[in-house]
Write a protein that holds these residues in place. Structure first.
Motif, PDB file in Angstrom:
ATOM      1  N   TRP A   1       0.837  -1.208   0.000  1.00 51.09           N
ATOM      2  CA  TRP A   1       0.000   0.000   0.000  1.00 51.09           C
ATOM      3  C   TRP A   1       0.867   1.251   0.000  1.00 51.09           C
ATOM      4  N   LEU A   2       1.946   1.220   0.762  1.00 43.80           N
ATOM      5  CA  LEU A   2       2.857   2.366   0.812  1.00 43.80           C
ATOM      6  C   LEU A   2       3.481   2.626  -0.554  1.00 43.80           C
ATOM      7  N   ILE A   3       3.903   1.561  -1.233  1.00 47.21           N
ATOM      8  CA  ILE A   3       4.484   1.706  -2.566  1.00 47.21           C
ATOM      9  C   ILE A   3       3.446   2.256  -3.542  1.00 47.21           C
ATOM     10  N   LEU A   4       2.228   1.729  -3.496  1.00 51.73           N
ATOM     11  CA  LEU A   4       1.173   2.182  -4.401  1.00 51.73           C
ATOM     12  C   LEU A   4       0.835   3.655  -4.171  1.00 51.73           C
ATOM     13  N   ILE A   5       0.694   4.045  -2.927  1.00 52.17           N
ATOM     14  CA  ILE A   5       0.387   5.443  -2.605  1.00 52.17           C
ATOM     15  C   ILE A   5       1.562   6.350  -2.984  1.00 52.17           C
ATOM     16  N   SER A   6       2.792   5.886  -2.733  1.00 50.31           N
ATOM     17  CA  SER A   6       3.981   6.673  -3.097  1.00 50.31           C
ATOM     18  C   SER A   6       4.060   6.894  -4.596  1.00 50.31           C
ATOM     19  N   LEU A   7       3.725   5.865  -5.380  1.00 51.60           N
ATOM     20  CA  LEU A   7       3.717   6.023  -6.841  1.00 51.60           C
ATOM     21  C   LEU A   7       2.704   7.074  -7.282  1.00 51.60           C
ATOM     22  N   GLY A   8       1.545   7.065  -6.658  1.00 51.45           N
ATOM     23  CA  GLY A   8       0.529   8.059  -6.995  1.00 51.45           C
ATOM     24  C   GLY A   8       0.970   9.467  -6.663  1.00 51.45           C
ATOM     25  N   ILE A   9       1.557   9.641  -5.488  1.00 55.86           N
ATOM     26  CA  ILE A   9       2.022  10.974  -5.082  1.00 55.86           C
ATOM     27  C   ILE A   9       3.173  11.441  -5.970  1.00 55.86           C
ATOM     28  N   ALA A  10       4.138  10.558  -6.214  1.00 63.81           N
ATOM     29  CA  ALA A  10       5.271  10.916  -7.071  1.00 63.81           C
ATOM     30  C   ALA A  10       4.810  11.236  -8.487  1.00 63.81           C
ATOM     31  N   GLY A  11       3.871  10.467  -9.017  1.00 60.94           N
ATOM     32  CA  GLY A  11       3.342  10.738 -10.354  1.00 60.94           C
ATOM     33  C   GLY A  11       2.631  12.082 -10.423  1.00 60.94           C
ATOM     34  N   ASN A  12       1.884  12.403  -9.380  1.00 59.48           N
ATOM     35  CA  ASN A  12       1.177  13.680  -9.340  1.00 59.48           C
ATOM     36  C   ASN A  12       2.160  14.847  -9.331  1.00 59.48           C
ATOM     37  N   TYR A  13       3.158  14.783  -8.454  1.00 58.67           N
ATOM     38  CA  TYR A  13       4.150  15.860  -8.407  1.00 58.67           C
ATOM     39  C   TYR A  13       4.987  15.913  -9.678  1.00 58.67           C
ATOM     40  N   GLY A  14       5.318  14.755 -10.235  1.00 60.51           N
ATOM     41  CA  GLY A  14       6.061  14.741 -11.491  1.00 60.51           C
ATOM     42  C   GLY A  14       5.304  15.438 -12.601  1.00 60.51           C
ATOM     43  N   GLN A  15       4.015  15.127 -12.749  1.00 65.06           N
ATOM     44  CA  GLN A  15       3.201  15.770 -13.776  1.00 65.06           C
ATOM     45  C   GLN A  15       3.050  17.263 -13.507  1.00 65.06           C
ATOM     46  N   LEU A  16       2.905  17.634 -12.245  1.00 64.83           N
ATOM     47  CA  LEU A  16       2.776  19.042 -11.886  1.00 64.83           C
ATOM     48  C   LEU A  16       4.024  19.823 -12.279  1.00 64.83           C
ATOM     49  N   TYR A  17       5.194  19.276 -11.961  1.00 64.35           N
ATOM     50  CA  TYR A  17       6.428  19.991 -12.252  1.00 64.35           C
ATOM     51  C   TYR A  17       6.786  19.980 -13.741  1.00 64.35           C
ATOM     52  N   VAL A  18       6.451  18.923 -14.447  1.00 63.26           N
ATOM     53  CA  VAL A  18       6.668  18.929 -15.904  1.00 63.26           C
ATOM     54  C   VAL A  18       5.795  19.991 -16.555  1.00 63.26           C
ATOM     55  N   THR A  19       4.535  20.074 -16.124  1.00 64.58           N
ATOM     56  CA  THR A  19       3.628  21.085 -16.669  1.00 64.58           C
ATOM     57  C   THR A  19       4.131  22.480 -16.344  1.00 64.58           C
ATOM     58  N   LYS A  20       4.606  22.697 -15.124  1.00 62.65           N
ATOM     59  CA  LYS A  20       5.141  23.994 -14.721  1.00 62.65           C
ATOM     60  C   LYS A  20       6.388  24.341 -15.531  1.00 62.65           C
ATOM     61  N   ALA A  21       7.266  23.351 -15.749  1.00 62.33           N
ATOM     62  CA  ALA A  21       8.491  23.594 -16.512  1.00 62.33           C
ATOM     63  C   ALA A  21       8.176  23.983 -17.947  1.00 62.33           C
ATOM     64  N   ILE A  22       7.177  23.348 -18.544  1.00 61.27           N
ATOM     65  CA  ILE A  22       6.793  23.686 -19.918  1.00 61.27           C
ATOM     66  C   ILE A  22       6.229  25.103 -19.983  1.00 61.27           C
ATOM     67  N   GLN A  23       5.573  25.557 -18.908  1.00 63.19           N
ATOM     68  CA  GLN A  23       5.018  26.913 -18.881  1.00 63.19           C
ATOM     69  C   GLN A  23       6.105  27.975 -18.797  1.00 63.19           C
ATOM     70  N   ILE A  24       7.191  27.699 -18.074  1.00 61.74           N
ATOM     71  CA  ILE A  24       8.165  28.759 -17.818  1.00 61.74           C
ATOM     72  C   ILE A  24       9.452  28.660 -18.631  1.00 61.74           C
ATOM     73  N   ALA A  25       9.733  27.515 -19.230  1.00 66.74           N
ATOM     74  CA  ALA A  25      10.988  27.346 -19.969  1.00 66.74           C
ATOM     75  C   ALA A  25      10.704  27.121 -21.453  1.00 66.74           C
ATOM     76  N   ALA A  26      11.761  27.178 -22.220  1.00 63.90           N
ATOM     77  CA  ALA A  26      11.637  26.924 -23.655  1.00 63.90           C
ATOM     78  C   ALA A  26      11.272  25.455 -23.881  1.00 63.90           C
ATOM     79  N   ILE A  27      10.321  25.227 -24.743  1.00 63.10           N
ATOM     80  CA  ILE A  27       9.790  23.880 -24.967  1.00 63.10           C
ATOM     81  C   ILE A  27      10.854  22.930 -25.504  1.00 63.10           C
TER      82      ILE A  27
END
Length: 111
Positions: free
Chosen positions: A32-58
């Motif tokens: 359960w810890l691994i499954l929840i950790s994957l979800g949290i890491a995936g959420n933050y990963g997607q958030l930061y990739v989206t943020k990086a695309i907004q502020i940096a050159a594509i």
């Protein structure tokens, strides 16, 4: 933030549809810890990739995002002892070659 939420909902629905016949529920706290950790890491990963695309050159951000496939194969080999066939290795080679070509081409245009 909206795109991140839509991505999470869409990914959850698609993953649910593909795993209906193969789902094995986690049986202990570690799983359960691994499954929840994957979800949290995936959420933050997607958030930061989206943020990086907004502020940096594509052309700088996108090649780094494509390295996800390469890293997944490396982790699969090192941690799980997975083996990959010819087409998997060919695909990784094409991704790496394209990233190098794209980086060199963009640097050449700046000169």
């Amino acid at each position: 933030m909206v795109i991140v939420n839509y991505f999470m909902v869409f990914s959850t629905i698609v993953a649910l549809l593909f795993s209906l016949n193969h789902w094995v529920p986690p049986v202990n706290g570690k799983e359960w810890l691994i499954l929840i950790s994957l979800g949290i890491a995936g959420n933050y990963g997607q958030l930061y990739v989206t943020k990086a695309i907004q502020i940096a050159a594509i052309h700088i951000v996108t090649p780094i995002n494509y390295l996800e496939s390469v890293l997944a194969i490396i982790i699969g080999i090192c941690w799980f002892g997975e083996g990959y066939g010819f087409f998997s290795i060919l695909g990784v080679t094409i991704i790496i070659a394209r990233l190098v070509f794209n980086t060199l081409y963009k640097q050449k245009l700046k000169i």
